[in-house]
Design a protein around this motif. Structure first.
Motif, short mmCIF file in Angstrom:
data_model
loop_
_atom_site.label_atom_id
_atom_site.label_comp_id
_atom_site.label_asym_id
_atom_site.label_seq_id
_atom_site.Cartn_x
_atom_site.Cartn_y
_atom_site.Cartn_z
N HIS A 61 58.53 28.13 30.32
CA HIS A 61 59.71 28.79 31.33
C HIS A 61 60.82 27.73 31.27
CE1 HIS A 61 58.13 32.56 31.98
NE2 HIS A 61 57.46 32.20 33.21
N THR A 86 66.70 39.33 32.88
CA THR A 86 66.02 38.11 33.09
C THR A 86 64.86 38.04 33.98
OG1 THR A 86 67.02 36.28 34.57
CG2 THR A 86 67.12 38.26 35.62
N LEU A 107 71.10 39.58 35.06
CA LEU A 107 70.85 40.95 35.00
C LEU A 107 69.85 41.51 34.55
CD1 LEU A 107 72.34 43.76 34.61
CD2 LEU A 107 72.51 43.39 32.15
N ASP A 108 69.32 42.23 35.61
CA ASP A 108 68.08 42.89 35.32
C ASP A 108 68.11 44.41 35.92
OD1 ASP A 108 65.10 42.05 34.52
OD2 ASP A 108 64.98 43.68 35.37
N LYS A 113 63.15 42.76 40.94
CA LYS A 113 63.40 41.48 40.41
C LYS A 113 64.69 40.81 40.60
CE LYS A 113 59.87 42.38 37.14
NZ LYS A 113 59.86 42.75 35.86
N ARG A 135 71.30 48.46 34.14
CA ARG A 135 71.11 48.32 32.62
C ARG A 135 72.21 47.78 31.83
NH1 ARG A 135 66.33 50.90 30.93
NH2 ARG A 135 67.11 50.70 29.05
N LEU A 157 62.97 41.03 25.91
CA LEU A 157 63.57 42.05 26.40
C LEU A 157 63.25 43.17 25.69
CD1 LEU A 157 65.92 43.20 28.12
CD2 LEU A 157 67.46 42.63 26.48
#
Ligand code: SAH
Length: 246
Positions: A61, A86, A107-108, A113, A135, A157
């Motif tokens: 990570h 993310t 952004l997710d 999340k 999105r 992704l």
């Protein structure tokens, strides 16, 4: 709720120096540790990550996230950055910690999340990171996002051509997208090139490397946006880039 063990992350100062010619300072180390603890805590409620052991977390990570942006480290002051998909904040949060001068949008499409990532931002008091729920296909239609970013990051992704379709329209001309990938072949590059051309970009360069502890195979693909025309039809409607890559 059960007591949460808070193992210490390794510092790895020499490893950072050797591999990225960069070292975290005391403030970075504290924030990495706090991020790690918040992820472990959050993992009790949400399925955030399977990477929970200290050395694994450091390598997969923290190190992996920063390795992808390390070739861009210089001449990149005050960049506007978006991390698309993310998840629990990767690679965006480690990048935001290491580069406080970059403004990072995480952004997710999943509200749970982004709510978690926002709680991390608040608890760490980070002033250079914001979350966005939506999105990529939709965010791209907003003038405050489309063609406004210097850098777009995508890790785990979607297939590479889909990542390109999400990322390139968000970039200013001259901006870069980084596709974090594992295994990668010349055939993958050929397959991606046509898509990237349609999106007004080029495959600028590719870096191949191994992760420093477990020697996992990695590639980062760097796409550069070179043209602004011909791209207004992209990305296509929600789910199309995923189901039918260009
Ligand atoms: N980048 C993270 C998470 C990968 S999982 C990591 O490397 O650990 C992929 C994430 O992308 C999921 O959280 C999912 O909700 C999000 N996602 C998938 N398609 C998306 C889209 N079209 N727009 C925004 N987010 C998307």
């Amino acid at each position: 709720m059960s007591e949460i063990k808070k193992p210490l992350l390794p510092e790895m100062l020499q490893m950072w120096q050797k591999t990225l010619s960069w070292q975290p300072d005391a403030g970075h180390l504290l924030e990495f540790q706090r991020l790690y603890e918040l992820i472990l805590e959050g993992n009790q409620q949400l399925n955030l990550t399977r990477i929970t052991q200290p050395r694994d977390f450091w390598e997969k990570h923290l190190w992996d996230g920063l390795r992808g942006v390390s070739p861009l480290w210089i001449n990149a002051d005050d960049w506007r950055v978006i991390d698309i998909g993310t998840g629990a904040g990767f690679p965006g949060l480690p990048v935001a910690i290491a580069r406080p001068d970059w403004q990072i949008t995480l952004l997710d499409s999943t509200g749970k999340k982004t709510a978690f990532v926002q709680s991390v931002i608040d608890k760490l008091g980070m002033e250079n990171a914001v979350t966005l729920t939506g999105r990529a296909e939709e965010i791209n239609r907003h003038p405050q996002h489309r063609a406004t970013y210097d850098l777009a990051l995508t890790r785990a992704l979607a297939p590479a051509p889909t990542c390109a379709e999400y990322a390139l329209p968000l970039l200013k001309i001259g901006g870069l997208a980084v596709l974090y990938r594992g295994h990668w072949t010349d055939a993958d590059t050929d397959n991606l090139s046509d898509t990237v051309t349609k999106l007004g970009g080029i495959v600028d360069f590719i870096e191949r490397f191994s992760t420093p502890l477990t020697k996992g195979e990695r590639h980062c693909i760097y796409l550069r946006k070179v043209a602004g025309e011909r791209v207004t039809e992209f990305p296509r409607l929600v789910s199309t880039p995923d189901r039918h890559p260009l």
